[in-house]
Design a protein around this motif. Structure first.
Motif, short mmCIF file in Angstrom:
data_model
loop_
_atom_site.label_atom_id
_atom_site.label_comp_id
_atom_site.label_asym_id
_atom_site.label_seq_id
_atom_site.Cartn_x
_atom_site.Cartn_y
_atom_site.Cartn_z
N LEU A 21 47.14 41.44 44.32
CA LEU A 21 48.16 41.21 45.35
C LEU A 21 48.89 42.48 45.72
CD1 LEU A 21 49.66 37.83 44.13
CD2 LEU A 21 48.06 38.22 45.99
N GLY A 22 48.45 43.60 45.15
CA GLY A 22 49.17 44.84 45.40
C GLY A 22 48.70 45.58 46.63
N GLY A 23 47.55 45.24 47.15
CA GLY A 23 47.02 45.92 48.32
C GLY A 23 46.41 47.25 47.95
N CYS A 24 45.53 47.76 48.78
CA CYS A 24 44.92 49.05 48.52
C CYS A 24 44.50 49.68 49.83
CB CYS A 24 43.72 48.89 47.59
SG CYS A 24 42.40 47.85 48.26
N GLY A 25 44.11 50.95 49.74
CA GLY A 25 43.72 51.67 50.94
C GLY A 25 42.30 51.36 51.34
N GLY A 26 41.78 52.11 52.29
CA GLY A 26 40.43 51.88 52.74
C GLY A 26 39.43 52.24 51.66
N LYS A 27 38.24 51.71 51.77
CA LYS A 27 37.21 51.94 50.77
C LYS A 27 36.79 53.41 50.78
CE LYS A 27 32.89 50.08 49.04
NZ LYS A 27 31.87 49.05 49.17
N GLN A 28 36.72 53.99 49.58
CA GLN A 28 36.28 55.36 49.44
C GLN A 28 34.96 55.37 48.68
OE1 GLN A 28 39.43 57.76 47.78
NE2 GLN A 28 40.93 56.30 48.49
N ILE A 54 34.88 49.77 37.45
CA ILE A 54 36.33 49.73 37.22
C ILE A 54 36.98 51.02 37.73
CG2 ILE A 54 38.14 49.46 35.50
CD1 ILE A 54 36.09 48.14 33.68
N TYR A 55 36.39 52.14 37.44
CA TYR A 55 36.95 53.43 37.84
C TYR A 55 37.03 53.54 39.36
CZ TYR A 55 37.41 58.51 38.27
OH TYR A 55 37.84 59.78 38.58
N ASN A 56 35.96 53.16 40.03
CA ASN A 56 35.91 53.21 41.50
C ASN A 56 37.02 52.36 42.10
OD1 ASN A 56 34.89 53.85 44.09
ND2 ASN A 56 33.71 51.96 44.11
N TYR A 57 37.16 51.14 41.60
CA TYR A 57 38.18 50.24 42.12
C TYR A 57 39.59 50.77 41.84
CZ TYR A 57 40.76 46.03 43.25
OH TYR A 57 41.65 45.15 43.80
N THR A 58 39.76 51.38 40.67
CA THR A 58 41.07 51.93 40.32
C THR A 58 41.47 53.05 41.28
OG1 THR A 58 40.70 51.41 37.99
CG2 THR A 58 42.45 52.97 38.48
N LEU A 59 40.54 53.93 41.58
CA LEU A 59 40.84 55.01 42.52
C LEU A 59 41.17 54.46 43.91
CD1 LEU A 59 38.31 57.88 41.70
CD2 LEU A 59 40.56 57.42 40.73
N ILE A 60 40.42 53.45 44.33
CA ILE A 60 40.68 52.84 45.64
C ILE A 60 42.07 52.22 45.67
CG2 ILE A 60 40.01 50.95 47.18
CD1 ILE A 60 37.11 51.44 46.28
N SER A 61 42.39 51.44 44.64
CA SER A 61 43.67 50.72 44.62
C SER A 61 44.85 51.68 44.54
CB SER A 61 43.71 49.73 43.46
OG SER A 61 43.64 50.41 42.23
N LYS A 62 44.66 52.82 43.87
CA LYS A 62 45.74 53.80 43.75
C LYS A 62 45.68 54.86 44.84
CE LYS A 62 46.25 53.21 38.76
NZ LYS A 62 47.60 52.62 38.86
N GLU A 63 44.74 54.68 45.79
CA GLU A 63 44.60 55.57 46.94
C GLU A 63 44.43 57.02 46.51
OE1 GLU A 63 47.89 54.76 49.54
OE2 GLU A 63 47.08 52.81 50.13
N ALA A 149 42.72 33.40 51.72
CA ALA A 149 42.78 33.85 50.33
C ALA A 149 41.37 34.03 49.77
CB ALA A 149 43.56 32.85 49.48
N GLU A 150 40.48 33.11 50.09
CA GLU A 150 39.09 33.21 49.62
C GLU A 150 38.43 34.47 50.18
OE1 GLU A 150 37.58 29.52 51.00
OE2 GLU A 150 38.06 28.41 49.15
N GLU A 151 38.68 34.75 51.45
CA GLU A 151 38.09 35.94 52.07
C GLU A 151 38.68 37.21 51.45
OE1 GLU A 151 38.93 35.32 56.17
OE2 GLU A 151 37.25 33.92 56.49
N TYR A 152 39.97 37.18 51.17
CA TYR A 152 40.62 38.35 50.57
C TYR A 152 40.03 38.64 49.19
CZ TYR A 152 44.17 41.31 48.50
OH TYR A 152 44.81 42.35 47.86
N VAL A 153 39.95 37.60 48.36
CA VAL A 153 39.42 37.78 47.01
C VAL A 153 37.96 38.22 47.07
CG1 VAL A 153 38.80 36.58 44.87
CG2 VAL A 153 41.04 36.20 45.92
N ALA A 154 37.20 37.65 48.00
CA ALA A 154 35.79 38.05 48.15
C ALA A 154 35.69 39.54 48.47
CB ALA A 154 35.12 37.23 49.24
N GLY A 155 36.60 40.03 49.31
CA GLY A 155 36.61 41.45 49.65
C GLY A 155 36.95 42.31 48.46
N GLU A 156 37.92 41.87 47.64
CA GLU A 156 38.29 42.63 46.45
C GLU A 156 37.14 42.65 45.44
OE1 GLU A 156 41.40 44.30 45.95
OE2 GLU A 156 41.23 43.94 48.10
N LEU A 157 36.47 41.51 45.30
CA LEU A 157 35.33 41.44 44.37
C LEU A 157 34.21 42.37 44.83
CD1 LEU A 157 35.20 37.61 43.62
CD2 LEU A 157 35.92 39.43 42.08
#
Length: 391
Positions: A21-28, A54-63, A149-157
């Motif tokens: 629920l924290g949001g993140c930047g564009g995909k890198q 996990i590392y990739n997602y962490t960098l994305i979420s922390k921009e 919500a389903e679309e959002y979670v699908a995108g995060e996954l």
């Protein structure tokens, strides 16, 4: 490495849930290396791909730009790598321990995980709906928030390179871990001496600064209802605009002007209340506070020194005797006519009254401490090899 507090199994799930629920930047894009072994735990491999997702997602979420040359960010990225690898190793050690003790994911656990996933979707959908409504989003009532919500979670996954099934399996692993630790700590509980010692210390803290870990002193309270004669919402808004803009004198003059406009009506209602007319009927006829009409506050507001009511409202409420009606009380919302329905003196809870709450708290702390020590012991006993140069 000394373990951190980690009662629950550390999984991709935990990382995802804390960020979803924290949001993140564009995909890198980070180039993924070969699926090589980056660590071994008792001869069992941990592969690069497990780390990478996990590392990739962490960098994305922390921009964080993976190609950055900033020294601080590079140092932070190194810390992230080390922590993720440590978590993966801890997870592997715990999985091995649970398997050795005969724990496995059952159909019942999978069903519980699926239910938890669906509940998470509903929760995210509700949050989206509330954000849209309070944000003044046009057409908010017509949107399908569950679908969003389903679309959002699908995108995060997708960002985490996970499927819904992968995610539910991780949830199932966490449930299994919870079950395991509950069984492991069944006999761990606080003693009577510890409970009494905690009560005595917390009571002393509560008496001195009121910032104890649990509420042992119930403050004096007044239960009140009120008739609010409002100034217009847009006028209240204008007052706040002036005040937050630093125009304090102008804001106060504006408020006095708007209060003066409604004062004749407020005085008329006050006179009726003071002359003994039914206060509940006056609330129904003249009151403009929606809270007085809600089921939650059908018995009124409980006011004490720590309440977040407007200061004039709070001070006037606490001064009233039971059955007494205030004079006009001005706030930024208008004039209040307050009636005290009930007063209660300060109460100090006894040990017996708070025993169960204290025991539950101390039991949880002792169980967490026990589990931490067990995990530390398992980690020390495990044969662990790290290949940091491969990440």
């Amino acid at each position: 490495m000394k373990s951190k507090k980690r009662l629950l199994l550390i999984t991709v799930l935990a990382l995802f849930f804390s960020l979803v629920l924290g949001g993140c930047g564009g995909k890198q894009e980070i180039k993924q290396g070969d699926n090589v072994v980056i660590a071994q735990v008792n001869g069992e491999d941990i592969l690069y791909n497990e780390f990478y997702d996990i590392y990739n997602y962490t960098l994305i979420s922390k921009e964080i730009d993976p190609e950055t040359e900033d020294e601080e960010e590079l140092a932070y990225m190194k810390e992230i790598k080390e922590q993720i690898l440590e978590d993966l190793i801890t997870r592997k050690v715990m999985q091995q321990k649970m398997e050795a003790d005969g724990y496995e994911i059952t159909d019942e656990i999978m069903k519980e995980a699926e239910d938890s996933f669906n509940s998470m979707i509903e929760m995210i959908g509700l949050q989206m709906q509330l954000q849209a409504q309070f944000g003044g989003d046009e057409g908010a009532e017509e949107k399908d928030y569950k679908k969003e919500a389903e679309e959002y979670v699908a995108g995060e996954l997708e960002l985490m390179n996970m499927t819904k099934e992968d995610y539910i399996k991780n949830m199932a692993e966490e449930i299994m871990a919870n079950n395991y630790f509950e069984d492991l700590t069944k006999v761990v509980e606080a003693s009577e001496e510890e409970i009494k010692s905690f009560y005595d210390k917390e009571l002393e803290i509560s008496k001195t600064d009121g910032n104890g870990a649990i509420d042992l002193i119930k403050p004096a309270q007044t239960r009140v209802k009120h008739i609010l004669i409002k100034i217009a919402d847009e006028d209240t808004g204008e007052y706040f605009n002036l005040y937050t803009g630093g125009k304090f004198d102008e804001a106060e003059s504006f408020l006095e002007e708007k209060l003066a406009e409604i004062k004749p009506k407020a005085e008329e209602v006050l006179e009726k209340a003071k002359n003994g007319e039914d206060f509940e009927a006056l609330i129904d006829e003249y009151g403009e506070d929606p809270g007085m009409e809600s089921e939650e506050y059908k018995d009124g507001y409980l006011v004490d020194e720590m309440s977040n009511f407007e200061l004039p409202f709070k001070e006037a409420s606490l001064k009233l005797e039971e059955g007494e009606i205030s004079d006009l009380v001005p706030t930024v919302y208008g004039y209040h006519i307050i009636k005290a329905y009930e007063k209660s003196e300060e109460k100090v809870y006894t040990l017996e009254e708070k025993r169960d709450e204290i025991k539950e708290r101390l039991d949880r702390e002792k169980k967490n401490e026990f589990v931490e020590k067990e995990i530390d012991r398992w980690m020390e006993e495990a044969e662990i090899v790290k290949y940091m140069d491969r990440i």
